[in-house]
Design a protein around this motif. Structure first.
Motif, PDB file in Angstrom:
ATOM      1  N   TYR A  81      62.179  39.801 -35.731  1.00 16.48           N
ATOM      2  CA  TYR A  81      63.534  39.298 -36.002  1.00 16.48           C
ATOM      3  C   TYR A  81      64.024  38.442 -34.843  1.00 16.48           C
ATOM      4  O   TYR A  81      63.463  38.468 -33.745  1.00 16.48           O
ATOM      5  CB  TYR A  81      64.492  40.472 -36.221  1.00 16.48           C
ATOM      6  CG  TYR A  81      64.706  41.332 -34.991  1.00 16.48           C
ATOM      7  CD1 TYR A  81      65.867  41.235 -34.237  1.00 16.48           C
ATOM      8  CD2 TYR A  81      63.720  42.244 -34.564  1.00 16.48           C
ATOM      9  CE1 TYR A  81      66.059  42.020 -33.103  1.00 16.48           C
ATOM     10  CE2 TYR A  81      63.905  43.029 -33.444  1.00 16.48           C
ATOM     11  CZ  TYR A  81      65.070  42.914 -32.719  1.00 16.48           C
ATOM     12  OH  TYR A  81      65.250  43.681 -31.592  1.00 16.48           O
TER      13      TYR A  81
ATOM     14  N   ASP B   5      71.491  36.676 -33.520  1.00 12.25           N
ATOM     15  CA  ASP B   5      71.694  36.806 -34.952  1.00 12.25           C
ATOM     16  C   ASP B   5      72.605  35.720 -35.514  1.00 12.25           C
ATOM     17  O   ASP B   5      73.379  35.093 -34.804  1.00 12.25           O
ATOM     18  CB  ASP B   5      72.355  38.154 -35.277  1.00 12.25           C
ATOM     19  CG  ASP B   5      71.572  39.341 -34.750  1.00 12.25           C
ATOM     20  OD1 ASP B   5      70.342  39.219 -34.683  1.00 12.25           O
ATOM     21  OD2 ASP B   5      72.199  40.352 -34.420  1.00 12.25           O
TER      22      ASP B   5
ATOM     23  N   PHE C 133      62.866  40.064 -40.535  1.00 14.68           N
ATOM     24  CA  PHE C 133      64.272  39.826 -40.827  1.00 14.68           C
ATOM     25  C   PHE C 133      64.637  38.481 -40.189  1.00 14.68           C
ATOM     26  O   PHE C 133      65.061  38.435 -39.031  1.00 14.68           O
ATOM     27  CB  PHE C 133      65.141  40.959 -40.289  1.00 14.68           C
ATOM     28  CG  PHE C 133      65.124  42.185 -41.154  1.00 14.68           C
ATOM     29  CD1 PHE C 133      66.198  42.487 -41.969  1.00 14.68           C
ATOM     30  CD2 PHE C 133      64.009  43.021 -41.185  1.00 14.68           C
ATOM     31  CE1 PHE C 133      66.177  43.604 -42.794  1.00 14.68           C
ATOM     32  CE2 PHE C 133      63.971  44.138 -42.007  1.00 14.68           C
ATOM     33  CZ  PHE C 133      65.062  44.436 -42.820  1.00 14.68           C
TER      34      PHE C 133
ATOM     35  N   GLY D 252      67.845  37.909 -38.179  1.00 12.24           N
ATOM     36  CA  GLY D 252      68.170  38.893 -37.146  1.00 12.24           C
ATOM     37  C   GLY D 252      68.721  40.169 -37.753  1.00 12.24           C
ATOM     38  O   GLY D 252      68.716  40.364 -38.971  1.00 12.24           O
ATOM     39  N   LEU D 253      69.218  41.051 -36.899  1.00 13.79           N
ATOM     40  CA  LEU D 253      69.766  42.330 -37.346  1.00 13.79           C
ATOM     41  C   LEU D 253      71.289  42.297 -37.368  1.00 13.79           C
ATOM     42  O   LEU D 253      71.955  43.320 -37.246  1.00 13.79           O
ATOM     43  CB  LEU D 253      69.259  43.454 -36.439  1.00 13.79           C
ATOM     44  CG  LEU D 253      67.730  43.608 -36.404  1.00 13.79           C
ATOM     45  CD1 LEU D 253      67.331  44.775 -35.512  1.00 13.79           C
ATOM     46  CD2 LEU D 253      67.151  43.774 -37.806  1.00 13.79           C
TER      47      LEU D 253
ATOM     48  N   TRP E 192      63.563  31.640 -37.283  1.00 14.75           N
ATOM     49  CA  TRP E 192      62.564  32.675 -37.013  1.00 14.75           C
ATOM     50  C   TRP E 192      61.197  32.086 -36.702  1.00 14.75           C
ATOM     51  O   TRP E 192      60.493  32.542 -35.792  1.00 14.75           O
ATOM     52  CB  TRP E 192      62.465  33.621 -38.215  1.00 14.75           C
ATOM     53  CG  TRP E 192      61.367  34.640 -38.080  1.00 14.75           C
ATOM     54  CD1 TRP E 192      61.410  35.797 -37.351  1.00 14.75           C
ATOM     55  CD2 TRP E 192      60.064  34.589 -38.671  1.00 14.75           C
ATOM     56  NE1 TRP E 192      60.212  36.469 -37.457  1.00 14.75           N
ATOM     57  CE2 TRP E 192      59.363  35.756 -38.262  1.00 14.75           C
ATOM     58  CE3 TRP E 192      59.419  33.679 -39.516  1.00 14.75           C
ATOM     59  CZ2 TRP E 192      58.058  36.016 -38.663  1.00 14.75           C
ATOM     60  CZ3 TRP E 192      58.121  33.946 -39.920  1.00 14.75           C
ATOM     61  CH2 TRP E 192      57.449  35.109 -39.491  1.00 14.75           C
TER      62      TRP E 192
ATOM     63  N   CYS F 163      58.679  40.103 -45.839  1.00 18.58           N
ATOM     64  CA  CYS F 163      59.936  39.453 -45.459  1.00 18.58           C
ATOM     65  C   CYS F 163      61.061  40.072 -46.281  1.00 18.58           C
ATOM     66  O   CYS F 163      60.988  40.148 -47.511  1.00 18.58           O
ATOM     67  CB  CYS F 163      59.853  37.952 -45.707  1.00 18.58           C
ATOM     68  SG  CYS F 163      61.341  37.049 -45.222  1.00 18.58           S
TER      69      CYS F 163
END
Length: 261
Positions: free
Chosen positions: A60, A64, A147, A150-151, A163, A181
């Motif tokens: 990830y 974000d 991800f 991001g988270l 990414w 994914c």
């Protein structure tokens, strides 16, 4: 393995996670999937080996996209990891952590390896040791969950992310035996009885949370990226024909970099 930390969501939200007073440098740490999904808490275990149990490693962006609450997931807040902010790490949102754990459980993984949480970010010795062994961590995982946003935000297939431009992406995409994914997906309602995507060839989509998230093999998603007209085929209850919904796949901004994986 030894249980070293339990933090209820009520304490986790808006707080900081620090491992220095709980963990031992040069040991492996994992988040228990059942904590976020059924017990509303963060549980971290520590051990001397990465072998002998099933875990999912997460790939990830640390930086974000802005968090977005939805009607499906509850806004449970976020937390910072001590030492990670200095390295550009954004907060981790608890509802996204729940999605991570649910996806892992579907793949029969009871644990998660998330570098920001499982490495002692404020301890240079542990960080150096963990980074040196990161290839083996991804190679030995049961699955790698990507991800791309991001988270902090679960992005959809039409949302561009960076990414693919990360320095670590090639290792995290190539070392594991299974790479999935995870993305925002709300096109399947209760009246839909079957669905699959068309790229260069048909491939399935696996729902994680109804009306919110799904996952697909990274290999299949890549062939969808390079196909001219990726579409979603769905069949609704009581009908005999399939609907074809065009779905541009733009989740990987740099297609040229993708083709080099």
């Amino acid at each position: 393995m030894d249980l070293i930390l339990i933090i209820p969501f009520t304490d986790l939200s808006g707080g900081k996670v620090g491992l220095s007073s709980h963990a031992t440098p040069k040991r492996f740490r994992f988040v228990v999937c059942l904590g976020p999904t059924t017990q509303n808490r963060l549980d971290i275990y520590e051990g001397d080996s990465i072998e002998g149990f099933s875990y999912a490693a997460i790939s990830y962006l640390w930086a974000d996209k802005p968090h977005v609450c939805t009607d499906v997931t509850k806004c449970l807040g976020s937390f910072h990891v001590v030492g990670a902010t200095d390295s550009g790490g954004d907060p981790i949102y608890i509802d996204i952590l729940q999605t991570v754990a649910l996806a892992a459980l579907q793949l029969n993984c009871g644990f998660l390896w998330i570098d920001q949480v499982c490495i002692m970010q404020a301890d240079p010795e542990d960080r150096r040791w963990q980074v040196m062994g990161m290839y083996e961590i991804y190679k030995n995982c049961e699955a790698c969950l990507v991800f791309p946003g991001g988270l902090g935000q679960l992005v959809g297939l039409q949302d561009e992310t960076e990414w693919i431009t990360r320095a670590w992406t090639q290792q995290e995409a190539m070392a594991p035996k299974n790479v999935m994914c995870v993305f925002h997906f709300d096109l399947i309602g209760p009246d839909v009885t079957s669905w699959f995507m068309h790229g260069t060839f048909p491939f399935g989509i696996r729902l994680v949370q109804d009306g919110y998230s799904a996952m697909v093999s990274l290999d299949n998603l890549l062939q969808g990226v390079v196909s001219l007209n990726p579409t979603l085929s769905i069949q609704r209850e009581g009908t005999q024909h399939q609907e074809e919904i065009p779905i541009p796949i733009e989740i990987f901004e740099n297609t040229g970099a993708l083709l080099s994986l």
